[in-house]
Design a protein around this motif. Structure first.
Motif, PDB file in Angstrom:
ATOM      1  N   ARG A   1       0.820  -1.206   0.000  1.00 39.89           N
ATOM      2  CA  ARG A   1       0.000   0.000   0.000  1.00 39.89           C
ATOM      3  C   ARG A   1       0.859   1.263   0.000  1.00 39.89           C
ATOM      4  O   ARG A   1       2.034   1.227   0.346  1.00 39.89           O
ATOM      5  CB  ARG A   1      -0.929   0.025   1.231  1.00 39.89           C
TER       6      ARG A   1
ATOM      7  N   ILE B   1      -7.193   0.552  -0.678  1.00 41.67           N
ATOM      8  CA  ILE B   1      -7.667   1.937  -0.710  1.00 41.67           C
ATOM      9  C   ILE B   1      -8.470   2.193   0.552  1.00 41.67           C
ATOM     10  O   ILE B   1      -9.444   1.501   0.830  1.00 41.67           O
ATOM     11  CB  ILE B   1      -8.519   2.192  -1.960  1.00 41.67           C
TER      12      ILE B   1
ATOM     13  N   PHE C   1      -9.517   5.476   1.593  1.00 42.20           N
ATOM     14  CA  PHE C   1     -10.233   6.753   1.631  1.00 42.20           C
ATOM     15  C   PHE C   1     -11.714   6.594   1.278  1.00 42.20           C
ATOM     16  O   PHE C   1     -12.410   7.570   1.080  1.00 42.20           O
ATOM     17  CB  PHE C   1      -9.567   7.802   0.732  1.00 42.20           C
TER      18      PHE C   1
ATOM     19  N   VAL D   1      -3.891  12.232  -3.635  1.00 41.01           N
ATOM     20  CA  VAL D   1      -4.875  11.285  -3.115  1.00 41.01           C
ATOM     21  C   VAL D   1      -6.202  11.479  -3.852  1.00 41.01           C
ATOM     22  O   VAL D   1      -6.713  12.599  -3.937  1.00 41.01           O
ATOM     23  CB  VAL D   1      -5.084  11.472  -1.600  1.00 41.01           C
ATOM     24  N   TYR D   2      -6.756  10.367  -4.378  1.00 36.15           N
ATOM     25  CA  TYR D   2      -8.027  10.395  -5.116  1.00 36.15           C
ATOM     26  C   TYR D   2      -7.999  11.511  -6.147  1.00 36.15           C
ATOM     27  O   TYR D   2      -8.857  12.374  -6.206  1.00 36.15           O
ATOM     28  CB  TYR D   2      -9.201  10.570  -4.154  1.00 36.15           C
TER      29      TYR D   2
ATOM     30  N   ASN E   1      -3.013   6.765  -0.275  1.00 40.68           N
ATOM     31  CA  ASN E   1      -3.896   7.096   0.844  1.00 40.68           C
ATOM     32  C   ASN E   1      -3.274   8.204   1.694  1.00 40.68           C
ATOM     33  O   ASN E   1      -2.066   8.209   1.915  1.00 40.68           O
ATOM     34  CB  ASN E   1      -4.099   5.866   1.735  1.00 40.68           C
TER      35      ASN E   1
ATOM     36  N   PHE F   1       1.062   5.439   1.158  1.00 45.11           N
ATOM     37  CA  PHE F   1       0.545   6.467   2.054  1.00 45.11           C
ATOM     38  C   PHE F   1       1.342   7.756   1.863  1.00 45.11           C
ATOM     39  O   PHE F   1       2.528   7.730   1.539  1.00 45.11           O
ATOM     40  CB  PHE F   1       0.654   6.024   3.517  1.00 45.11           C
TER      41      PHE F   1
END
Length: 251
Positions: A45, A247, A249, A62-63, A72, A47
């Protein structure tokens, strides 16, 4: 001096910093992109963390349309934005010992994951301890900071060290101590900070390098499309579903 001339000077200063980053940090940016690509390819993952205004470049990946869906935001309550009242509380929390460890211990981050820590000065307890604790947990740490602060200021962490001292990869934003590119007779304080412009560009450059590395390995990068173009919403739904276990979020 006219207002337009000052505006032009700021833009020139920002461009100059971006050129320095391009010319002097390209190898480190490529290395960071490879680290992120390896994490994506191996099922780990991603971050990103930043406090205060350093949270803005972290949030920007992020997104994000055109960005990797797997990034994330690692939030530390009270330090993310100026919506906290009083706004000065965020600055105070950056100097609190032990906060980073508590956040990491309650996060989904585990060994093999990648954490990008953004801190302009890199001198406060929060980013230093975040990096130290993350590496102790087995995460790969990428630090985005101004290395100049390590010689121009004193650390606020009990160890006397800076963020850059606890990272696997360091990306130097080249921002001068004080983060103000302009000065003018009649104005007592320097002004026009460029750290957000430069650091955001660094983050996007790293993500671009990661996407290219994944493609070179024959893997489709898990990129998001703009939801404001035809088919974007459907595309994103498929990506978010496929990588849903990495994911955090969305629920």
């Amino acid at each position: 001096m006219s207002e337009s001339k000052l505006a032009g000077q700021f833009l020139d200063a920002a461009i100059g910093l971006l050129e320095r980053v391009r010319d002097e940090e390209s190898a480190h940016i490529a290395e960071a992109g490879t680290a992120i690509a390896e994490a994506v390819a191996s099922g780990n993952r991603l971050f990103a963390f930043g406090a205060g205004h350093s949270s803005l470049p972290a949030q920007d990946v992020v997104y994000r349309a055109g960005g990797l869906a797997l990034v994330n935001f690692l939030a530390v309550p009270g330090t993310v934005g100026i919506d906290v009242m009083p706004a000065t509380l965020g600055s105070a929390l950056e100097r609190v010992d032990g906060l980073a460890g508590a956040v990491l211990d309650s996060s989904p981050a585990t060994a093999g994951d990648v954490l990008v820590i953004i801190s302009l000065s890199g001198r406060n307890a929060l980013p230093v301890e975040m990096a130290m604790n993350a590496r102790a947990l087995g995460l790969k740490v990428i630090g985005v900071t101004s290395v100049a602060y390590a010689t121009g200021t004193k650390s606020r962490h009990v160890s006397g060290t800076f963020l850059k001292d606890h990272c696997d990869i360091v990306l130097d934003s080249k921002i001068a101590v004080g983060d103000a590119e302009l000065s003018l007779d009649g104005i007592d304080a320097p002004f026009a900070p460029a750290s957000t412009v430069v650091t955001s560009a660094i983050m996007q450059a790293v993500m671009a390098a990661a996407a290219g590395e994944l493609a070179a390995r024959g893997m489709e990068p898990p990129l998001l499309r703009s939801g404001n173009v035809d088919g974007g919403h459907e595309w994103n739904g498929r990506v978010l579903k496929e990588y849903g276990d990495r994911i955090f979020f969305r629920h």
